[in-house]
Design an enzyme around this catalytic site. Structure first.
Site, mmCIF file in Angstrom:
data_model
loop_
_atom_site.group_PDB
_atom_site.id
_atom_site.type_symbol
_atom_site.label_atom_id
_atom_site.label_comp_id
_atom_site.label_asym_id
_atom_site.label_seq_id
_atom_site.Cartn_x
_atom_site.Cartn_y
_atom_site.Cartn_z
ATOM 1 N N HIS A 242 0.865 -1.178 0.000
ATOM 2 C CA HIS A 242 0.000 0.000 0.000
ATOM 3 C C HIS A 242 0.902 1.229 0.000
ATOM 4 C CE1 HIS A 242 -4.003 -1.949 1.280
ATOM 5 N NE2 HIS A 242 -3.197 -2.897 0.832
ATOM 6 N N CYS B 15 -7.949 -1.853 3.777
ATOM 7 C CA CYS B 15 -8.617 -2.902 4.539
ATOM 8 C C CYS B 15 -9.676 -2.292 5.451
ATOM 9 C CB CYS B 15 -7.590 -3.671 5.380
ATOM 10 S SG CYS B 15 -8.332 -4.915 6.466
#
Length: 319
Positions: free
Chosen positions: A216, A247
């Protein structure tokens, strides 16, 4: 092995696995129509992507955005050389994925106990035990198992995740017959140093397993971590169209590294991806229009390096 022997040589093929249809779409507040999801996945295939994590067979109550998982997989025009995968949380999800005729399933266990309990409400040991039945079913069905590992480079609850823990989980995945282990940077805590340590831990504990890196860009070093992965001989990376992702069960999670940005970096660094950058940019525009907001991808905004502009349409400095 020396450092120079480990580096992935320029000219090597690098696989980019697109995870936006799962990792990105799962976070959207407004349900994306099934037909639109199918159009986007097909456009990804047309751009040269051959590894796509299309959806997830999780409970529709937990992730309502992906309640149409089977319909999406049934509707896509899957090329013969494509690998269509889906994330599955448990045996029931694996059964549904097998019924949908996926090519691979992606399991997930966290490298930190606290995050694993928040994510799936069980311990790491329990999750890995549960995957025994999943692996057995998938092997009998001829479906590839990919072992995902969340919070592999750090946990928002526990902080540092020891590389030895990553190595132990990778070894257990290998024992379960996983073809590949994917290290997830769930909240963007990876740095070049943590990536190197985690990859080397797996090389020591489970040398036969292929490594995938899933970064990420929370703190802006996602592509720097890719370069570290290449320096460690890794040739398989996840990315998400336009930089979508994050998430829903991890505080501070933001988008994945961007597929177009990664493809640009790899090609400009001398690696082969088989991807059409212009077509990827168009997929990102399509996705941006679908979600109704600007996406963080940089190449989407700037275009390729050699993009030309008409000097007659550009202001000239006065004086």
């Amino acid at each position: 092995m020396s450092d120079t022997a480990r580096v992935l040589p320029e000219g090597s093929a690098v696989t980019v696995c697109e995870v936006g249809p799962r990792d990105g779409f799962q976070n959207e507040k407004t349900f994306i129509p099934t037909r639109r999801k199918i159009e986007i996945v097909n456009a990804m295939f047309a751009a040269g992507l051959r590894h796509i994590q299309v959806t997830s067979f999780v409970s529709p109550r937990a992730v309502p955005q992906l309640a149409d998982a089977a319909e999406v997989i049934a509707g896509i025009a899957r090329p013969d050389d494509a690998t269509v995968s889906a994330l599955i949380p448990n045996l029931r999800g694996a059964e549904r994925a097998a019924e949908a005729e996926v090519d691979a399933v992606h399991t997930v266990v966290s490298a930190s106990e606290t995050h694993n309990r928040k994510n799936v409400n069980r311990s790491i040991a329990q999750s890995l035990t549960d995957f025994e039945a999943v692996a057995d079913l998938m092997h009998r069905k001829g479906i590839t198992v990919e072992g995902g590992m969340a919070t592999a480079f750090g946990c928002p609850f526990e902080g540092i995740v020891p590389p030895e823990q990553v190595g132990r989980i990778a070894r257990r995945y290998r024992e379960l017959g996983a073809k590949r282990v994917s290290l997830g940077d769930t909240t963007g805590m990876a740095t070049p140093a943590t990536v190197k340590a985690a990859v080397q831990a797996i090389r020591a504990d489970a040398p036969e397993v292929e490594i995938c890196l899933h970064f990420h860009n929370t703190r802006g070093v996602g592509l720097a971590c890719v370069m570290t992965g290449l320096a460690e001989g890794v040739s398989y990376f996840d990315a998400s169209v336009g930089g979508l992702g994050g998430c829903p069960f991890a505080a501070g999670a933001t988008g994945n590294i961007c597929t177009e940005d990664l493809a640009y970096l790899l090609e400009e660094s001398g690696y082969r991806t088989g991807l059409d950058l212009g077509a990827l940019i168009e997929v990102a525009r399509m996705t941006q229009d679908t979600v109704g907001r600007d996406l963080p991808g940089q190449v989407l905004k700037a275009g390729p390096r050699l993009r030309r502009f008409d000097p007659e349409l550009t202001a000239t400095a006065a004086g």
